[in-house]
Design a protein around this motif. Structure first.
Motif, mmCIF file in Angstrom:
data_model
loop_
_atom_site.group_PDB
_atom_site.id
_atom_site.type_symbol
_atom_site.label_atom_id
_atom_site.label_comp_id
_atom_site.label_asym_id
_atom_site.label_seq_id
_atom_site.Cartn_x
_atom_site.Cartn_y
_atom_site.Cartn_z
ATOM 1 N N UNK A 621 0.835 -1.187 0.000
ATOM 2 C CA UNK A 621 0.000 0.000 0.000
ATOM 3 C C UNK A 621 0.880 1.253 0.000
ATOM 4 N N UNK A 622 0.321 2.373 -0.447
ATOM 5 C CA UNK A 622 1.083 3.625 -0.536
ATOM 6 C C UNK A 622 1.666 4.042 0.808
ATOM 7 N N UNK A 623 0.960 3.741 1.918
ATOM 8 C CA UNK A 623 1.446 4.156 3.238
ATOM 9 C C UNK A 623 2.805 3.546 3.556
ATOM 10 N N UNK A 624 3.100 2.379 2.998
ATOM 11 C CA UNK A 624 4.397 1.750 3.252
ATOM 12 C C UNK A 624 5.525 2.412 2.468
ATOM 13 N N UNK A 625 5.181 3.206 1.439
ATOM 14 C CA UNK A 625 6.191 3.937 0.672
ATOM 15 C C UNK A 625 6.436 5.340 1.231
ATOM 16 N N UNK A 626 5.522 5.843 2.094
ATOM 17 C CA UNK A 626 5.628 7.214 2.607
ATOM 18 C C UNK A 626 6.853 7.334 3.509
ATOM 19 N N UNK A 627 7.741 8.294 3.201
ATOM 20 C CA UNK A 627 9.046 8.320 3.862
ATOM 21 C C UNK A 627 9.139 9.286 5.037
ATOM 22 N N UNK A 628 7.991 9.770 5.539
ATOM 23 C CA UNK A 628 7.996 10.609 6.732
ATOM 24 C C UNK A 628 7.187 9.927 7.838
ATOM 25 N N UNK A 629 7.420 10.384 9.060
ATOM 26 C CA UNK A 629 6.792 9.735 10.213
ATOM 27 C C UNK A 629 5.289 9.996 10.264
ATOM 28 N N UNK A 630 4.587 9.078 10.935
ATOM 29 C CA UNK A 630 3.179 9.297 11.302
ATOM 30 C C UNK A 630 2.904 8.551 12.595
ATOM 31 N N UNK A 631 1.993 9.111 13.403
ATOM 32 C CA UNK A 631 1.558 8.416 14.605
ATOM 33 C C UNK A 631 0.747 7.186 14.200
ATOM 34 N N UNK A 632 1.051 6.053 14.839
ATOM 35 C CA UNK A 632 0.346 4.817 14.524
ATOM 36 C C UNK A 632 -0.600 4.413 15.645
ATOM 37 N N UNK A 633 -0.219 4.684 16.879
ATOM 38 C CA UNK A 633 -1.070 4.418 18.044
ATOM 39 C C UNK A 633 -0.517 5.205 19.214
#
Length: 883
Positions: A621-633
């Motif tokens: 999925x595209x989210x696995x290619x995104x190279x910046x951080x994001x909160x997951x939980x």
């Protein structure tokens, strides 16, 4: 109930098998002594109070009848041969061989109503020969048909194979899933059940497309056509528990209408998470060969539908299905489904990490609403051509409030999570199939899908959160916000040519293109007490990615048959082009050849051995290619990897199936092995429970295997069953910058025996056992679950139905020497007089008022031992009315 009592129950079943009866067996051949397989043998008792007996000959022409000590009139029939009749009254086992003579065309037609008719890959059950009249729903009828099994989740299998399409009068019932049908179609409306193996919606593709599909077609009684029928039920229980359910049906030669409605607060889910995905629709089996797997993100709110174990629940459900034949060439079918669910759950868990343990309490309140609309047009200008136009809309929303209390060593933390998830979905596809000549058939499809997912999250805690991972401003209360959006657009075109060289040699060629575009956006920030916003974008957070992927492919398969062997080998050539547009642009191209091979051995009409091999590929999925951080939980941060490529893996499958009506035996076994050559795996770094998660590409990262087997054997009036299941996996993972090998082995066994006596309770006694061994880093855990069970169904005193199910669970976590034993039971008593439309039911759920269940789970870096709390004892009285 103790386990010794279960064992006594099993012995009781063995004693029942010794009831007085005699066996008549032999062979049926023609005048040349050639065995006649699938001949019907019917024994009609002269005592009208006794049940009819029947048998079907096997491939060696053998039959077997288990008769009571009364006089029977026996009829033997086989297409093209004159019927054979005789009477028998025996008190001991007897062998009787029969020779049938070819039918004289001058003889008058003899009509014999057969209980089961077998025609190549179609089985027809005449249900009147198996039912007693006390059955309520389709599932009660199916359970009495030889070779048919119905699971609690609504799954139906015939001779060990899963039914994948449910039809009523030849038309799909809603999406074709089995659950809505088996739980709602009234038993008294059913005339025949047809089971069609190797099913294909396009009739002239049946022998061209390798199909593992199996369809079940419900044929209705004549008095249920051109007439509305159904039932309604309302119930009131203790502690304000309630339930209301309705089924309304109308069938005519041109118009079919079905309505299902349900209201309850007893955690009854008309549709589960698994059932929902059966409404996804999609293209015909013909277009699935050689396709690329796209691991798109599941709509997270659907997980809320999976909550079977809750402490509070409210459910509203309505569904309508309409089919209209405009003329003999055009048919329109559509359905609409609405569901609104409110659940409250409470879980306690012990989580084993690499160097520490966590005790966690979790309380959740969730509300999920979804609606589905589907409209299909089927146009058949002639018997050699078919057009399909399929449109589907879905709209969903979920709100979830989650409170977690976490204890690590002496540190106690509390987290509040709020989620609001909004999902929109639209799909449109067009299919065209044309049999141009005896040797050439063509198929074309165009498919468009749009999916938008907006999951927004909020976290609040008085404790330090994700220290060292996010740039928070220190305050008494931490409040974090995340806005996320995913948009996916997918367009496919596919063309296929079937070239029949002769009966035993086929060549299939394919050409197509898939275009996928995904937009992925995230924004993470902290809401300060003064109302200002601390945005994390300056510290590497926040994604704005456009992912484009194009897949152009060519495929060629050669299928040939020689004797009992069928081979199908071929390959698909994929040319991939993908582009990532974020802070930096990346463009890549790749060509992949994916071979496949199938070998099938039809040893006889009842024995089959099949081997499949496929080299498959998939994209993340595209989210696995995104190279910046994001909160997951509340305790994890995620960062993708723009250098990922496609996964590549071998899949091997071996299956064996045997059905012997003569011996009353069914054997089903299969084994599968998956080996990843290149794969995406998680990499985890954690400090206490805080985790930084990313993904990397590895060579030979994982392998998994599964072995399943099922043996059923009928001995006199007892059905014995043995099931074995083994799952194992091994994969590499990077934990705290060191590579570790995780292992997972799970073994389960299921043994049972069930009575099949007339005018006697149907009693099933069994035992399930499961062992799980998990190894993650230097953590090793073993869990054991043992479950004796007892099920009773009894129709008595003309109109009463008694049902009882009981399970005793014994659970042990060997790592911490923790054990837990609890009993779960449900009981009901139903009454309906033959001449009355009214029915009455008294039922008790969770008879022993058990508070919680125990289970274990294994993820890539956590082993969990869980307590899940459930609803208390429910006592409910219901009144029903049959239309």
């Amino acid at each position: 109930m103790k386990r010794s009592q279960i064992c006594l129950g099993v012995l009781f079943l063995f004693q029942l098998s010794c009831f007085s009866q005699s066996i008549v067996e032999g062979t049926i051949t023609d005048s040349l002594n050639v065995p006649l397989s699938y001949a019907n043998v019917i024994a009609q008792p002269q005592d009208s109070l006794k049940r009819m007996k029947f048998s079907i000959t096997d491939e060696q022409g053998r039959y077997r009848l288990e008769l009571e000590n009364v006089t029977y009139h026996v009829s033997v029939s086989y297409m093209g041969y004159a019927p054979y009749h005789f009477e028998i009254d025996t008190k001991e086992d007897t062998t009787r061989n029969i020779i049938l003579k070819e039918q004289d065309n001058r003889l008058d037609e003899v009509v014999i109503e057969l209980p089961i008719t077998v025609k190549q890959d179609t089985i027809i059950y005449n249900t009147d020969k198996f039912v007693t009249g006390d059955e309520r729903k389709l599932k009660n009828v199916l359970k009495k048909l030889p070779g048919v099994e119905v699971e609690k989740d609504g799954t139906v299998t015939v001779n060990g194979k899963k039914v994948t399409a449910m039809l009523v009068e030849g038309k799909k019932f809603f999406s074709g899933g089995t659950k809505l049908a088996v739980d709602n179609i009234p038993a008294n409306a059913i005339d025949e059940i047809e089971v069609i193996d190797n099913y294909n919606e396009i009739a002239f593709l049946k022998n061209l497309v390798e199909s593992e599909e199996m369809a079940m077609n419900v044929k209705l009684k004549e008095d249920k056509k051109d007439f509305a029928f159904g039932d309604m039920e309302a119930g009131k229980g203790n502690q304000d528990f309630y339930r209301a359910h309705s089924n309304l049906f109308y069938y005519s030669p041109k118009t079919n209408i079905n309505f299902i409605g349900n209201l309850n607060n007893t955690a009854e889910k008309v549709l589960t998470y698994k059932d929902y995905f059966e409404f996804q629709g999609g293209l015909n089996e013909a277009f699935k060969d050689g396709s690329t797997v796209f691991n798109t993100v599941n709509n997270d709110f659907l997980q809320l539908l999976e909550n079977k174990d809750v402490i509070k629940s409210q459910n509203q459900f309505a569904a309508i299905n309409i089919s209209q034949e405009i003329n003999n060439k055009l048919n329109v079918q559509g359905y609409g489904i609405f569901s609104n669910t409110k659940d409250e759950t409470f879980n306690q868990s012990l989580n084993q990490f690499n160097t520490f343990n966590e005790l966690k309490d979790e309380v959740s309140q969730a509300q999920s609403t979804f609606a589905i609309g589907n409209l299909n047009f089927k146009y058949l200008p002639n018997l050699r051509e078919q057009w399909d136009f399929k449109t589907q809309f879905k709209k969903s929303n979920a709100e979830n409030e989650n409170i977690i209390n976490s204890l690590v060593d002496t540190t106690n933390s509390r987290y509040l999570t709020l989620q609001d998830i909004d999902v929109s979905f639209f799909s449109q596809n067009i299919e065209w199939h044309k049999k141009a000549s005896k040797n050439h058939t063509f198929s074309f499809a165009a498919d468009f899908v749009f999916d938008k997912n907006n999951p927004n999250s909020f976290w609040e805690t008085p404790d330090p959160i994700l220290e060292g991972l996010i740039p928070v401003v220190e305050e008494p209360i931490y409040k974090l916000n995340q806005i996320m959006e995913t948009k996916s657009t997918n367009f496919n075109v596919y063309f296929k040519h079937y070239w029949v060289l002769n009966k035993n040699n086929h060549i299939y060629s394919s050409i197509g293109n898939t275009y996928l575009k995904q937009l992925f956006y995230t924004n993470d920030s902290q809401e300060l007490l003064d109302g200002s916003i601390n945005n994390f974008s300056g510290s590497g957070f926040g994604n704005d990615l456009v992912f484009n992927l194009n897949d152009f492919f060519l495929g060629l398969n050669y299928k040939f048959k020689t004797g009992i062997f069928t081979f199908n080998q071929g390959a698909f050539l994929h040319a991939y082009h993908w582009k990532l547009d974020q802070q930096t642009n990346i463009v890549k191209n790749k060509v992949v050849l994916l071979p496949s091979f199938l070998a099938k051995i039809d040893i006889s009409n009842i024995k089959r051995l099949q081997f499949n091999y496929d080299l498959k590929t998939s994209f993340s999925d595209a989210s696995n290619f995104a190279n910046r951080f994001k909160l997951q939980s509340y305790n994890s941060v995620f960062k993708g990897n723009e250098n990922l490529e496609n996964e590549l893996y071998h899949v091997f499958r071996l299956g064996y199936r045997k059905l012997s009506t003569y011996r009353g035996m069914m054997i089903y076994a299969n084994a599968s092995y998956t080996k990843k050559l290149h794969g995406v795996e998680n990499t985890v770094n954690y400090q206490s429970t805080n985790q930084y998660v990313s993904v990397i590409m590895l060579d030979n990262p994982s392998e998994s295997w599964q072995v399943r087997g099922h043996l059923k054997r009928k001995i006199k009036k007892i059905n014995y069953s043995l099931g074995l299941n083994y799952n194992g996996s091994k994969y590499l993972q990077q934990i705290n910058n060191a590579f570790e090998t995780n292992k997972n082995n799970q073994t389960s066994i299921n043994v049972s025996a069930k009575t099949l006596y007339n005018n006697f309770p149907t009693i099933e006694v069994g035992y399930r056992s499961g062992i799980g061994n998990y190894t993650s880093s230097n953590i090793k855990s073993e869990f054991v679950t043992n479950e004796p069970f007892l099920n009773i169904d009894y129709d008595f005193l003309k109109g009463f139905i008694f049902s009882f199910d009981y399970s005793m669970y014994y659970y042990k976590n060997k790592s911490f020497n923790q054990t837990n034993t609890y009993d779960l039971a449900n009981v009901s008593l139903y009454y309906k007089h033959d001449d009355s439309a009214w029915s009455f039911k008294l039922e008790v759920q969770n008879v022993f008022d058990v508070q919680y269940k125990r289970r274990n789970s294994f993820s890539s870096y956590i082993i969990s031992d869980n307590k899940t709390y459930i609803l208390p004892r429910i006592i409910m009285f219901s009144i029903g009315y049959n239309l």
